[in-house]
Design an enzyme around this catalytic site. Structure first.
Site, PDB file in Angstrom:
ATOM      1  N   GLU A   1       0.644 -11.943  -3.186  1.00 19.78           N
ATOM      2  CA  GLU A   1      -0.821 -12.068  -3.127  1.00 19.78           C
ATOM      3  C   GLU A   1      -1.470 -11.796  -4.486  1.00 19.78           C
ATOM      4  O   GLU A   1      -2.657 -12.038  -4.654  1.00 19.78           O
ATOM      5  CB  GLU A   1      -1.394 -11.137  -2.044  1.00 19.78           C
ATOM      6  CG  GLU A   1      -1.441  -9.649  -2.381  1.00 19.78           C
ATOM      7  CD  GLU A   1      -0.070  -8.947  -2.321  1.00 19.78           C
ATOM      8  OE1 GLU A   1       0.962  -9.626  -2.129  1.00 19.78           O
ATOM      9  OE2 GLU A   1      -0.051  -7.716  -2.503  1.00 19.78           O
TER      10      GLU A   1
ATOM     11  N   HIS B   1       4.792  -8.676  -4.549  1.00 16.31           N
ATOM     12  CA  HIS B   1       3.409  -8.932  -4.121  1.00 16.31           C
ATOM     13  C   HIS B   1       2.970 -10.364  -4.402  1.00 16.31           C
ATOM     14  O   HIS B   1       2.295 -10.617  -5.405  1.00 16.31           O
ATOM     15  CB  HIS B   1       2.459  -7.968  -4.856  1.00 16.31           C
ATOM     16  CG  HIS B   1       2.581  -6.557  -4.403  1.00 16.31           C
ATOM     17  ND1 HIS B   1       1.732  -6.004  -3.479  1.00 16.31           N
ATOM     18  CD2 HIS B   1       3.471  -5.597  -4.737  1.00 16.31           C
ATOM     19  CE1 HIS B   1       2.082  -4.750  -3.256  1.00 16.31           C
ATOM     20  NE2 HIS B   1       3.133  -4.480  -4.012  1.00 16.31           N
TER      21      HIS B   1
ATOM     22  N   CYS C   1       6.050  -5.417   0.540  1.00 17.44           N
ATOM     23  CA  CYS C   1       6.222  -4.074  -0.035  1.00 17.44           C
ATOM     24  C   CYS C   1       6.094  -2.999   1.048  1.00 17.44           C
ATOM     25  O   CYS C   1       6.992  -2.874   1.874  1.00 17.44           O
ATOM     26  CB  CYS C   1       5.263  -3.893  -1.193  1.00 17.44           C
ATOM     27  SG  CYS C   1       5.907  -2.732  -2.401  1.00 17.44           S
TER      28      CYS C   1
ATOM     29  N   GLY D   1       0.857  -1.174   0.000  1.00 13.43           N
ATOM     30  CA  GLY D   1       0.000   0.000   0.000  1.00 13.43           C
ATOM     31  C   GLY D   1       0.888   1.215   0.000  1.00 13.43           C
ATOM     32  O   GLY D   1       1.857   1.276  -0.762  1.00 13.43           O
ATOM     33  N   GLU D   2       0.625   2.140   0.890  1.00 10.35           N
ATOM     34  CA  GLU D   2       1.438   3.351   0.971  1.00 10.35           C
ATOM     35  C   GLU D   2       1.925   3.451   2.423  1.00 10.35           C
ATOM     36  O   GLU D   2       1.135   3.685   3.331  1.00 10.35           O
ATOM     37  CB  GLU D   2       0.590   4.546   0.549  1.00 10.35           C
ATOM     38  CG  GLU D   2       1.375   5.587  -0.228  1.00 10.35           C
ATOM     39  CD  GLU D   2       2.330   6.333   0.697  1.00 10.35           C
ATOM     40  OE1 GLU D   2       3.498   6.549   0.318  1.00 10.35           O
ATOM     41  OE2 GLU D   2       1.902   6.671   1.814  1.00 10.35           O
ATOM     42  N   SER D   3       3.227   3.263   2.588  1.00  7.36           N
ATOM     43  CA  SER D   3       3.743   3.069   3.949  1.00  7.36           C
ATOM     44  C   SER D   3       3.610   4.317   4.830  1.00  7.36           C
ATOM     45  O   SER D   3       3.435   4.193   6.044  1.00  7.36           O
ATOM     46  CB  SER D   3       5.191   2.585   3.907  1.00  7.36           C
ATOM     47  OG  SER D   3       5.994   3.499   3.196  1.00  7.36           O
TER      48      SER D   3
ATOM     49  N   ARG E   1      12.818   3.506  -0.201  1.00 10.70           N
ATOM     50  CA  ARG E   1      11.497   3.462  -0.842  1.00 10.70           C
ATOM     51  C   ARG E   1      11.576   3.829  -2.322  1.00 10.70           C
ATOM     52  O   ARG E   1      12.444   4.600  -2.731  1.00 10.70           O
ATOM     53  CB  ARG E   1      10.544   4.423  -0.135  1.00 10.70           C
ATOM     54  CG  ARG E   1      10.310   4.060   1.311  1.00 10.70           C
ATOM     55  CD  ARG E   1       9.427   5.092   1.976  1.00 10.70           C
ATOM     56  NE  ARG E   1       8.161   5.209   1.280  1.00 10.70           N
ATOM     57  CZ  ARG E   1       7.339   6.246   1.399  1.00 10.70           C
ATOM     58  NH1 ARG E   1       7.645   7.256   2.170  1.00 10.70           N
ATOM     59  NH2 ARG E   1       6.204   6.266   0.733  1.00 10.70           N
TER      60      ARG E   1
ATOM     61  N   ILE F   1       5.598  -3.515  -7.550  1.00 12.52           N
ATOM     62  CA  ILE F   1       4.853  -2.268  -7.781  1.00 12.52           C
ATOM     63  C   ILE F   1       5.458  -1.164  -6.918  1.00 12.52           C
ATOM     64  O   ILE F   1       5.357  -1.200  -5.696  1.00 12.52           O
ATOM     65  CB  ILE F   1       3.354  -2.434  -7.430  1.00 12.52           C
ATOM     66  CG1 ILE F   1       2.742  -3.599  -8.210  1.00 12.52           C
ATOM     67  CG2 ILE F   1       2.591  -1.142  -7.707  1.00 12.52           C
ATOM     68  CD1 ILE F   1       1.340  -3.987  -7.758  1.00 12.52           C
TER      69      ILE F   1
HETATM   70  N1  GLN Z   1       5.816   2.800  -2.746  1.00 14.39           N
HETATM   71  C1  GLN Z   1       5.108   2.369  -1.569  1.00 14.39           C
HETATM   72  C2  GLN Z   1       5.704   2.974  -0.315  1.00 14.39           C
HETATM   73  O1  GLN Z   1       6.758   3.519  -0.355  1.00 14.39           O
HETATM   74  C3  GLN Z   1       5.118   0.858  -1.461  1.00 14.39           C
HETATM   75  C4  GLN Z   1       4.472   0.249  -2.685  1.00 14.39           C
HETATM   76  C5  GLN Z   1       3.714  -0.999  -2.441  1.00 14.39           C
HETATM   77  O2  GLN Z   1       3.405  -1.381  -1.312  1.00 14.39           O
HETATM   78  N2  GLN Z   1       3.309  -1.622  -3.526  1.00 14.39           N
HETATM   79  O3  GLN Z   1       5.125   2.915   0.708  1.00 14.39           O
END
Ligand code: GLN
Length: 194
Positions: free
Chosen positions: A178, A176, A85, A54-56, A112, A140
């Site tokens: 999943e 990923h 990720c 997701g987005e950390s 990141r 991703i």
């Molecule tokens: N780019 C996202 C981050 O820095 C991580 C990407 C992902 O979880 N697919 O949080």
């Protein structure tokens, strides 16, 4: 007499943000019971936890708001966590590009979005240690694991960088698992769950 069917392992999936639904489905395909986790109470009832992609930065803020950081850290001292990720970023000891706080449950440093803009997403073929044959891996906007210390062990690399690492009870993937139908990486995690 019918043979006893072993109870399914109950695995939490942190469900504040990101692709937790896909992890739930992947865990079910791998034979586990997946439970969405949104509170410290939810953590009491699971044997292991997945922190999804997701987005950390967003995930960290939500964890702070929900007062989940300390319960999560405490959980990780007793039970296995699988971070994919963004989840791997949250488990790291140090995060760069830009710097942000992390749980420090694994002795790895991550950078990141480290593959650059023109290569934000791709599918690669890996040959992980302990898995039979090739593994298709979806990346991703992945981080790169820049340092692996202590007894952390690299199980697969891509372009010379670690992408699947285990340390004690924990596992991280910068890709990923999943998002493919292959359940072997989830099974590898389930093996760590007592
Ligand atoms: N780019 C996202 C981050 O820095 C991580 C990407 C992902 O979880 N697919 O949080």
């Amino acid at each position: 007499m019918a043979e006893e069917v072993p109870a399914k392992k109950r695995i939490g999936v942190l469900a504040l943000q990101g692709d937790f639904e896909a992890h739930g489905k992947a865990l079910a395909r791998a034979g586990a019971e997946a439970v969405e986790v949104r509170s410290a109470d939810d953590l009491q009832n699971v044997d292991g936890l997945v922190i999804p992609g997701g987005e950390s930065t967003t995930m960290w803020k939500l964890l702070e708001e929900e007062n989940l950081l300390e319960p999560l850290r405490a959980f990780g001292l007793r039970r296995p966590i699988f971070g994919t990720c963004a989840g791997a970023i949250l488990l790291a000891s140090d995060v760069s590009n830009p710097h942000q706080p992390s749980l420090g449950l694994m002795d790895i440093d991550v950078e990141r979005n480290a593959y650059g803009r023109q290569l934000e997403s791709r599918i690669a073929t890996l040959q992980p240690e302990g898995l039979n044959g090739d593994l298709e891996a979806v990346f991703i906007r992945a981080p790169i694991i820049r340092r692996v210390g202590g007894d952390a062990k690299v199980l697969a690399s891509y372009q010379g960088n670690p992408v699947l690492v285990e340390q004690g009870r924990h596992l991280v993937a910068t890709f990923h698992p999943e998002l493919t139908s292959d359940t072997r990486v989830h099974l590898m995690f389930l093996d760590k769950v007592p």
